[in-house]
Design a protein around this motif. Sequence first.
Motif, short mmCIF file in Angstrom:
data_model
loop_
_atom_site.label_atom_id
_atom_site.label_comp_id
_atom_site.label_asym_id
_atom_site.label_seq_id
_atom_site.Cartn_x
_atom_site.Cartn_y
_atom_site.Cartn_z
N UNK A 157 39.00 46.97 -3.04
CA UNK A 157 38.74 46.75 -1.72
C UNK A 157 37.83 45.41 -1.46
N UNK A 158 38.47 44.36 -0.88
CA UNK A 158 37.43 43.26 -0.49
C UNK A 158 36.06 43.61 0.10
N UNK B 103 35.78 24.99 -0.16
CA UNK B 103 34.94 26.11 -1.15
C UNK B 103 35.85 27.04 -1.52
N UNK B 104 36.17 27.31 -2.90
CA UNK B 104 37.02 28.27 -3.57
C UNK B 104 36.17 29.56 -3.75
N UNK B 105 36.41 30.66 -3.00
CA UNK B 105 35.60 31.63 -2.95
C UNK B 105 36.30 32.91 -3.78
N UNK B 106 35.51 33.65 -4.77
CA UNK B 106 36.41 34.60 -5.47
C UNK B 106 35.53 35.79 -5.48
N UNK C 61 34.01 33.84 3.75
CA UNK C 61 35.03 33.72 2.41
C UNK C 61 36.21 32.90 2.84
N UNK C 62 36.81 33.00 3.90
CA UNK C 62 37.89 32.18 4.38
C UNK C 62 39.21 32.72 4.25
N UNK C 63 40.15 32.02 3.73
CA UNK C 63 41.72 32.59 4.01
C UNK C 63 42.11 33.00 2.55
N UNK C 64 42.68 34.13 2.49
CA UNK C 64 43.17 34.63 1.07
C UNK C 64 44.22 33.98 0.72
N UNK C 65 44.26 33.42 -0.49
CA UNK C 65 45.18 32.57 -1.24
C UNK C 65 45.86 33.11 -2.39
N UNK C 66 45.39 34.33 -2.83
CA UNK C 66 45.90 35.16 -4.08
C UNK C 66 45.08 36.02 -4.36
N UNK C 67 45.49 37.36 -4.87
CA UNK C 67 44.89 38.54 -5.25
C UNK C 67 45.52 39.06 -6.70
N UNK D 250 40.89 41.13 -8.23
CA UNK D 250 40.46 39.87 -7.79
C UNK D 250 40.87 39.49 -6.44
N UNK D 251 39.90 38.81 -5.54
CA UNK D 251 40.52 38.01 -4.41
C UNK D 251 40.02 36.56 -4.31
N UNK D 252 41.11 35.95 -4.21
CA UNK D 252 40.75 34.51 -4.15
C UNK D 252 40.85 33.84 -2.68
#
Length: 229
Positions: free
Chosen positions: A132-133, A76-79, A48-54, A37-39
Amino acid sequence: MQKLLRIVGLIVAVGLAAANARATPALSGSFTADNDVFVYLSTNASQRGTLIGSGNNWQSTFYTTPASLNPGTTYYLNVEAINGDGGSYSAGGFIGDFTLSGGATFSNGRSELLTSSVGWLASYNDSNGSDVAQPWVQPLGSAVSEGTNGVSPWGTVGGVSASASWIWASDLQSGNGSAPGDQCASCTIDFQTSFTTTAVPEPASAAVFGAGLLGLGLALRRRRLRGAV
């Protein structure tokens, strides 16, 4: 008289500055997915924006990095969740528990948002099954609940509300269709929810402003008393 006016001006200036003080909204969250998972956090639904968690282990709970937000902004919270076990059938799902502080609320009007079939969009991205994102594909379909935290085969996820649901995309390409639990054997699914931040004055702000007004009233009262003597 001039000294009094300077004091009054200072009191009013301090009070107004305190009244304008705002709590800074911030986002935090706990989550996991089967398998990867990539958040991301974005101000654009199509990016998708800035990665804040994975994370890459559904048996572990992962957390977002601290994310300060701007008041009056839509986020937007994109996952991206990746099911990569392969074979003809493989369990896949995403679960999370996200919180806003500083007076901000999600679209549900609350400061906490759990994964569920309500408030989340979900769609098939591609057939990628590796950690892989993928390029972001804005989801437009609905999310389906696979059961609340604790449901088989994942068990209970620590740090996530018992009311949060494992979710997946409902479209046929995601391998879900109308039967929750029938996920694709290998694919990437995109999820999205949005919220607009607001801010409220710090509790101390009103107290300081009130103290300033009280000081102003006392100063004027003392001046009137002196004039009456």
